[in-house]
Design an enzyme around this catalytic site. Structure first.
Site, PDB file in Angstrom:
ATOM      1  N   LYS A 175     -58.692 -15.011  54.662  1.00  0.00           N
ATOM      2  CA  LYS A 175     -57.910 -15.564  53.565  1.00  0.00           C
ATOM      3  C   LYS A 175     -56.409 -15.463  53.830  1.00  0.00           C
ATOM      4  O   LYS A 175     -55.635 -16.343  53.432  1.00  0.00           O
ATOM      5  CB  LYS A 175     -58.275 -14.860  52.260  1.00  0.00           C
ATOM      6  CG  LYS A 175     -59.663 -15.225  51.730  1.00  0.00           C
ATOM      7  CD  LYS A 175     -59.767 -16.705  51.424  1.00  0.00           C
ATOM      8  CE  LYS A 175     -61.076 -17.067  50.732  1.00  0.00           C
ATOM      9  NZ  LYS A 175     -61.147 -18.501  50.373  1.00  0.00           N
TER      10      LYS A 175
ATOM     11  N   TYR B  39     -63.177 -10.881  55.224  1.00  0.00           N
ATOM     12  CA  TYR B  39     -62.862 -11.908  54.226  1.00  0.00           C
ATOM     13  C   TYR B  39     -61.355 -11.989  54.021  1.00  0.00           C
ATOM     14  O   TYR B  39     -60.763 -13.076  54.007  1.00  0.00           O
ATOM     15  CB  TYR B  39     -63.572 -11.562  52.919  1.00  0.00           C
ATOM     16  CG  TYR B  39     -63.326 -12.516  51.772  1.00  0.00           C
ATOM     17  CD1 TYR B  39     -63.952 -13.755  51.720  1.00  0.00           C
ATOM     18  CD2 TYR B  39     -62.488 -12.159  50.725  1.00  0.00           C
ATOM     19  CE1 TYR B  39     -63.745 -14.620  50.657  1.00  0.00           C
ATOM     20  CE2 TYR B  39     -62.278 -13.008  49.645  1.00  0.00           C
ATOM     21  CZ  TYR B  39     -62.906 -14.240  49.617  1.00  0.00           C
ATOM     22  OH  TYR B  39     -62.693 -15.093  48.557  1.00  0.00           O
TER      23      TYR B  39
END
Length: 241
Positions: free
Chosen positions: A153, A149
């Site tokens: 990002k 993740y």
């Protein structure tokens, strides 16, 4: 409801990805209240949000790029894209397989580029447009159990810089919004009351960030008031760094 009215947003066409809940629902609500025409995509049911806001819901699995492209084509030219959809499921380094890597990057990064690609021709034709990508404070903090993740990002901020450079001469502005820990039903499943208290203690400001706080920044960045703002990252984190 935002305390500020942006006359330039009235009548603008806005797409929100992942708009059926959480921060995305906050975006749908905020832009609809400004008089914008809002379409939103989600793999989950968004009919209740659509009924409440008069926005148009499109069921779409954003990891299916062909379906994404078909949905955007059916919507037509837009003024604002809110690249919001993501999923922060926890995972350990040891458990990551090549297939899981591909799936997590598809959920959290790949569709954002192809959504931007889909709206660019219409924005170029009208000589203006706004793309807002949602980042995350998580990789700035180096939080545990989120390596894929956080990789996605971090890449989003680089993509924002690149798109802003490539598209700016066409009047298209691109920025990243970086939320802190926003109080949504999904986030609350990860944190105990004690954990939430620790987050607030680490912030400069008391209180929990709400989806409306993130949407307030998006409204400004999407409006003509921000006409000379592009290529940067803007935090809504209550000073949690």
């Amino acid at each position: 409801m935002s305390n500020t009215r942006y006359s330039s947003l009235a009548g603008r066409r806005v797409i929100v990805t992942g708009g059926a809940s959480g921060i995305g629902e906050g975006f749908v609500t905020a832009f609809a209240e400004q008089g914008a025409t809002v379409d939103f995509l989600d793999v989950s049911d968004g009919s209740a949000v659509a009924a409440r806001t008069d926005a148009t819901f499109h069921h779409c699995d954003l990891t299916d790029i062909a379906a994404l492209q078909a949905t955007f084509a059916a919507i037509g030219p837009v003024d604002v894209l809110i690249n919001n959809a993501a999923n922060d499921d926890r995972h350990s380094v040891e458990d990551v397989t090549p297939a899981y890597w591909d799936e997590r990057l598809a959920v959290n990064l790949r569709h954002k580029f192809f959504a931007a690609q889909a709206v660019v021709p219409g924005m170029k034709a009208q000589g203006r447009g706004v793309i807002l990508n949602l980042g995350s404070i998580s990789w700035h903090l180096g939080l545990p159990d989120l390596v894929l993740y956080q990789t996605a990002k971090a890449a989003i901020e680089g993509m924002t810089r690149s798109l802003a450079r490539d598209l700016g001469r066409h009047g298209i502005r691109v920025n990243t919004i970086v939320p802190g820990n926003v109080q949504t039903p999904r986030q609350e499943k990860w944190y105990t009351p004690e954990g939430e208290a620790e987050i607030v203690a680490a912030q400069c400001l008391d209180g929990r960030i709400q989806p409306a706080d993130v949407a307030a920044l998006a409204l400004f960045l999407a409006s003509d008031d921000a006409r000379m703002i592009t290529g940067h990252d803007y935090f809504v984190d209550a000073g949690w760094r």
